[in-house]
Design an enzyme around this catalytic site. Structure first.
Site, short mmCIF file in Angstrom:
data_model
loop_
_atom_site.label_atom_id
_atom_site.label_comp_id
_atom_site.label_asym_id
_atom_site.label_seq_id
_atom_site.Cartn_x
_atom_site.Cartn_y
_atom_site.Cartn_z
N CYS A 247 -84.57 35.72 12.77
CA CYS A 247 -83.50 35.70 11.77
C CYS A 247 -83.75 36.79 10.73
O CYS A 247 -83.74 37.97 11.06
CB CYS A 247 -83.37 34.30 11.16
SG CYS A 247 -81.79 34.05 10.29
N HIS B 193 -82.15 31.49 15.95
CA HIS B 193 -83.35 30.68 15.71
C HIS B 193 -83.81 30.02 17.01
O HIS B 193 -83.25 29.01 17.42
CB HIS B 193 -83.05 29.58 14.69
CG HIS B 193 -82.91 30.08 13.29
ND1 HIS B 193 -83.98 30.23 12.44
CD2 HIS B 193 -81.81 30.45 12.59
CE1 HIS B 193 -83.55 30.69 11.28
NE2 HIS B 193 -82.24 30.83 11.35
N GLU C 198 -86.39 28.22 17.41
CA GLU C 198 -86.91 26.89 17.08
C GLU C 198 -85.81 25.86 16.87
O GLU C 198 -86.09 24.66 16.77
CB GLU C 198 -87.82 26.97 15.83
CG GLU C 198 -87.11 27.10 14.51
CD GLU C 198 -86.63 28.49 14.16
OE1 GLU C 198 -86.18 28.69 13.02
OE2 GLU C 198 -86.69 29.39 15.03
#
Length: 207
Positions: free
Chosen positions: A79, A185, A187
């Site tokens: 990001c 992202h 994650e």
């Protein structure tokens, strides 16, 4: 060992949990020696480019990242962390980046239709642009990942390894040698994101 750089900006512990989910040891650290000795480095980031760049420089971690990149350590910016890899950003002024990826960061409002919301938030498909990157080796073209951003990588065609459509094709991921960046992202992208992190862990150090 994976070093997740802690410089006061970033979604650090969800990243650490993601690595734990794939059975990989990761530490959240701002210690220069620990980062320099890591097998792989994650540069996270949320917020404004100028503030994040200043925090990196104030801690001296900007030089650590650049030195590690030069010695061949695989680095993944996520990001805002991806955006910091670029030469400069035009987010609320003009700010200098790390210069590891050629290009600059510009507002997505420059290129998307006016009726689309900013920031761009949500799940979008990846288009690998006919390129093969080691961090996507477990994915197929069209897999979905999760974005939250108002700015994008521009004038970086030579480094783009994936785009995503949001009224216009936007830079989704970049790579140059051992340096990688994801605008989205991993994650927060479920099994697809975990597969990207797993593949990154398998990237070899450049000698």
């Amino acid at each position: 060992m994976i070093a997740i750089i802690d410089y006061g900006v970033g979604n650090l512990f969800s990243l650490k949990s993601s690595f734990a989910a794939i059975g990989v040891q990761a530490v959240v650290t701002g210690n220069k020696a620990e980062i320099e000795n890591a097998d792989k480095i994650i540069l996270p980031g949320v917020g404004a480019f100028g503030d994040a760049a200043e925090k990196l420089r104030r801690t001296g971690l900007d030089k650590v990242v650049i030195n590690c990149a030069q010695k061949g350590t695989p680095i993944l910016g996520i990001c805002l962390g991806m955006q910091l890899l670029f030469e400069k950003s035009y987010e609320y002024g003009e700010h200098e980046g790390l210069g590891l990826i050629k290009g600059e960061i510009r507002p997505i409002t420059d290129v998307i239709p006016k009726e689309l919301k900013v920031p761009h938030i949500g799940w979008n498909a990846l288009d690998f642009c006919g390129k093969q990157s080691p961090i996507f080796k477990y994915l197929k073209n069209g897999d979905f990942v999760y974005f939250v951003h108002s700015f994008y990588g521009a004038n970086c065609e030579e480094s783009v390894i994936a785009t995503s459509e949001y009224g216009s094709p936007l830079t989704a991921a970049v790579a140059k040698g051992n340096v990688f960046g994801c605008q989205f992202h991993p994650e927060k992208s479920g099994n697809v994101g975990l597969s990207i992190l797993k593949a990154f862990c398998e990237v070899e150090v450049l000698s």
